[in-house]
Design a protein around this motif. Sequence first.
Motif, PDB file in Angstrom:
ATOM      1  N   GLN A 249       3.267 -24.339 -57.501  1.00 50.51           N
ATOM      2  CA  GLN A 249       1.892 -24.010 -57.867  1.00 50.51           C
ATOM      3  C   GLN A 249       1.489 -24.741 -59.144  1.00 50.51           C
ATOM      4  O   GLN A 249       0.396 -25.304 -59.234  1.00 50.51           O
ATOM      5  N   LEU A 250       2.367 -24.735 -60.137  1.00 53.40           N
ATOM      6  CA  LEU A 250       2.081 -25.419 -61.397  1.00 53.40           C
ATOM      7  C   LEU A 250       1.864 -26.915 -61.170  1.00 53.40           C
ATOM      8  O   LEU A 250       0.885 -27.495 -61.646  1.00 53.40           O
ATOM      9  N   ILE A 251       2.761 -27.538 -60.422  1.00 56.32           N
ATOM     10  CA  ILE A 251       2.667 -28.971 -60.147  1.00 56.32           C
ATOM     11  C   ILE A 251       1.346 -29.286 -59.450  1.00 56.32           C
ATOM     12  O   ILE A 251       0.648 -30.232 -59.815  1.00 56.32           O
ATOM     13  N   ASP A 252       0.982 -28.478 -58.452  1.00 60.50           N
ATOM     14  CA  ASP A 252      -0.280 -28.683 -57.733  1.00 60.50           C
ATOM     15  C   ASP A 252      -1.486 -28.531 -58.655  1.00 60.50           C
ATOM     16  O   ASP A 252      -2.409 -29.344 -58.617  1.00 60.50           O
ATOM     17  N   GLU A 253      -1.473 -27.473 -59.490  1.00 67.34           N
ATOM     18  CA  GLU A 253      -2.607 -27.240 -60.390  1.00 67.34           C
ATOM     19  C   GLU A 253      -2.775 -28.370 -61.403  1.00 67.34           C
ATOM     20  O   GLU A 253      -3.887 -28.628 -61.855  1.00 67.34           O
ATOM     21  N   LEU A 254      -1.685 -29.030 -61.743  1.00 67.16           N
ATOM     22  CA  LEU A 254      -1.761 -30.139 -62.696  1.00 67.16           C
ATOM     23  C   LEU A 254      -2.143 -31.457 -62.016  1.00 67.16           C
ATOM     24  O   LEU A 254      -2.226 -32.491 -62.665  1.00 67.16           O
ATOM     25  N   GLY A 255      -2.358 -31.399 -60.700  1.00 66.76           N
ATOM     26  CA  GLY A 255      -2.802 -32.582 -59.962  1.00 66.76           C
ATOM     27  C   GLY A 255      -1.694 -33.568 -59.649  1.00 66.76           C
ATOM     28  O   GLY A 255      -1.951 -34.754 -59.416  1.00 66.76           O
ATOM     29  N   LEU A 256      -0.461 -33.078 -59.618  1.00 66.63           N
ATOM     30  CA  LEU A 256       0.691 -33.935 -59.363  1.00 66.63           C
ATOM     31  C   LEU A 256       1.233 -33.670 -57.962  1.00 66.63           C
ATOM     32  O   LEU A 256       0.840 -32.703 -57.319  1.00 66.63           O
ATOM     33  N   SER A 257       2.142 -34.532 -57.506  1.00 70.80           N
ATOM     34  CA  SER A 257       2.652 -34.387 -56.148  1.00 70.80           C
ATOM     35  C   SER A 257       4.164 -34.552 -56.108  1.00 70.80           C
ATOM     36  O   SER A 257       4.690 -35.654 -56.246  1.00 70.80           O
ATOM     37  N   TYR A 258       4.857 -33.441 -55.892  1.00 68.38           N
ATOM     38  CA  TYR A 258       6.302 -33.499 -55.728  1.00 68.38           C
ATOM     39  C   TYR A 258       6.664 -34.204 -54.423  1.00 68.38           C
ATOM     40  O   TYR A 258       7.665 -34.909 -54.346  1.00 68.38           O
ATOM     41  N   VAL A 259       5.828 -34.034 -53.408  1.00 64.23           N
ATOM     42  CA  VAL A 259       6.065 -34.698 -52.118  1.00 64.23           C
ATOM     43  C   VAL A 259       6.091 -36.216 -52.310  1.00 64.23           C
ATOM     44  O   VAL A 259       6.968 -36.905 -51.778  1.00 64.23           O
ATOM     45  N   GLN A 260       5.146 -36.733 -53.088  1.00 64.31           N
ATOM     46  CA  GLN A 260       5.110 -38.174 -53.346  1.00 64.31           C
ATOM     47  C   GLN A 260       6.387 -38.630 -54.045  1.00 64.31           C
ATOM     48  O   GLN A 260       6.945 -39.678 -53.723  1.00 64.31           O
ATOM     49  N   MET A 261       6.858 -37.836 -54.998  1.00 70.57           N
ATOM     50  CA  MET A 261       8.091 -38.160 -55.704  1.00 70.57           C
ATOM     51  C   MET A 261       9.258 -38.253 -54.722  1.00 70.57           C
ATOM     52  O   MET A 261      10.054 -39.190 -54.771  1.00 70.57           O
ATOM     53  N   GLU A 262       9.340 -37.288 -53.811  1.00 68.78           N
ATOM     54  CA  GLU A 262      10.417 -37.306 -52.821  1.00 68.78           C
ATOM     55  C   GLU A 262      10.302 -38.511 -51.894  1.00 68.78           C
ATOM     56  O   GLU A 262      11.311 -39.104 -51.519  1.00 68.78           O
ATOM     57  N   GLU A 263       9.074 -38.862 -51.533  1.00 71.74           N
ATOM     58  CA  GLU A 263       8.871 -40.038 -50.684  1.00 71.74           C
ATOM     59  C   GLU A 263       9.331 -41.312 -51.380  1.00 71.74           C
ATOM     60  O   GLU A 263       9.701 -42.289 -50.728  1.00 71.74           O
ATOM     61  N   GLU A 264       9.331 -41.297 -52.706  1.00 70.43           N
ATOM     62  CA  GLU A 264       9.800 -42.439 -53.494  1.00 70.43           C
ATOM     63  C   GLU A 264      11.303 -42.387 -53.752  1.00 70.43           C
ATOM     64  O   GLU A 264      11.846 -43.195 -54.495  1.00 70.43           O
ATOM     65  N   GLY A 265      11.983 -41.408 -53.146  1.00 68.48           N
ATOM     66  CA  GLY A 265      13.436 -41.322 -53.253  1.00 68.48           C
ATOM     67  C   GLY A 265      13.944 -40.586 -54.481  1.00 68.48           C
ATOM     68  O   GLY A 265      15.113 -40.730 -54.849  1.00 68.48           O
ATOM     69  N   ILE A 266      13.092 -39.772 -55.095  1.00 72.22           N
ATOM     70  CA  ILE A 266      13.469 -39.015 -56.287  1.00 72.22           C
ATOM     71  C   ILE A 266      13.356 -37.518 -55.982  1.00 72.22           C
ATOM     72  O   ILE A 266      12.377 -37.070 -55.383  1.00 72.22           O
ATOM     73  N   VAL A 267      14.360 -36.749 -56.390  1.00 70.23           N
ATOM     74  CA  VAL A 267      14.327 -35.298 -56.250  1.00 70.23           C
ATOM     75  C   VAL A 267      14.607 -34.668 -57.612  1.00 70.23           C
ATOM     76  O   VAL A 267      15.086 -35.333 -58.530  1.00 70.23           O
ATOM     77  N   SER A 268      14.293 -33.383 -57.723  1.00 65.10           N
ATOM     78  CA  SER A 268      14.397 -32.696 -59.010  1.00 65.10           C
ATOM     79  C   SER A 268      15.214 -31.413 -58.873  1.00 65.10           C
ATOM     80  O   SER A 268      14.667 -30.319 -58.782  1.00 65.10           O
ATOM     81  N   PRO A 269      16.548 -31.538 -58.886  1.00 69.38           N
ATOM     82  CA  PRO A 269      17.381 -30.344 -58.737  1.00 69.38           C
ATOM     83  C   PRO A 269      17.362 -29.465 -59.988  1.00 69.38           C
ATOM     84  O   PRO A 269      17.108 -29.932 -61.103  1.00 69.38           O
ATOM     85  N   VAL A 270      17.657 -28.198 -59.762  1.00 68.46           N
ATOM     86  CA  VAL A 270      17.807 -27.250 -60.860  1.00 68.46           C
ATOM     87  C   VAL A 270      19.192 -27.452 -61.460  1.00 68.46           C
ATOM     88  O   VAL A 270      20.208 -27.369 -60.762  1.00 68.46           O
ATOM     89  N   LEU A 271      19.225 -27.715 -62.746  1.00 68.38           N
ATOM     90  CA  LEU A 271      20.475 -27.923 -63.466  1.00 68.38           C
ATOM     91  C   LEU A 271      20.991 -26.603 -64.046  1.00 68.38           C
ATOM     92  O   LEU A 271      22.190 -26.376 -64.149  1.00 68.38           O
ATOM     93  N   ASP A 272      20.057 -25.727 -64.421  1.00 64.66           N
ATOM     94  CA  ASP A 272      20.423 -24.446 -65.020  1.00 64.66           C
ATOM     95  C   ASP A 272      19.371 -23.411 -64.642  1.00 64.66           C
ATOM     96  O   ASP A 272      18.186 -23.740 -64.535  1.00 64.66           O
ATOM     97  N   LEU A 273      19.802 -22.183 -64.452  1.00 60.31           N
ATOM     98  CA  LEU A 273      18.921 -21.074 -64.097  1.00 60.31           C
ATOM     99  C   LEU A 273      19.313 -19.861 -64.926  1.00 60.31           C
ATOM    100  O   LEU A 273      20.493 -19.493 -64.968  1.00 60.31           O
ATOM    101  N   GLN A 274      18.335 -19.267 -65.583  1.00 56.84           N
ATOM    102  CA  GLN A 274      18.543 -18.028 -66.344  1.00 56.84           C
ATOM    103  C   GLN A 274      17.511 -17.016 -65.846  1.00 56.84           C
ATOM    104  O   GLN A 274      16.320 -17.333 -65.815  1.00 56.84           O
TER     105      GLN A 274
END
Length: 139
Positions: free
Chosen positions: A36-61
């Motif tokens: 939701q945050l990414i969409d509201e900021l006008g960005l596209s995670y889908v586009q990033m993935e199409e470019e061969g980049i992913v964003s894994p979670v490194l840490d979770l609290q």
Amino acid sequence: MHIAEKIVEIRYAETDQMGVVYHANYVIWLELGRTQLIDELGLSYVQMEEEGIVSPVLDLQVQYRKAMRYGEKAIVKTWVEALNPLRVVYGYEIYNEQGDLCITANTTNILVKKDTFRPVSFKKLYPEWYEVYEQAKKQ
């Protein structure tokens, strides 16, 4: 600071035998909040993935403060907590409809090449996205 809000209707399947939301389901809601945050900021995670980049979670609290139940609605609030060229820390709060704080959390995400999982610089690879995050964090 820009804070995105996502409303999640709690489904029966998300609860355990005690009738409360099973703890792992909150992690899924954090992802919904990030999206939701990414969409509201006008960005596209889908586009990033199409470019061969992913964003894994490194840490979770996660801090569980109050149980949530089937039939309630969860309000997931998400923002950029911290940012550096290699990592993004997202902050989260999940409230019930009465306004009670039920969950606080943060995730640390990095960018990696999808095929090798080698880390890449967020700031170098996506400078426009990085700048949008900087501005969202400062507001």
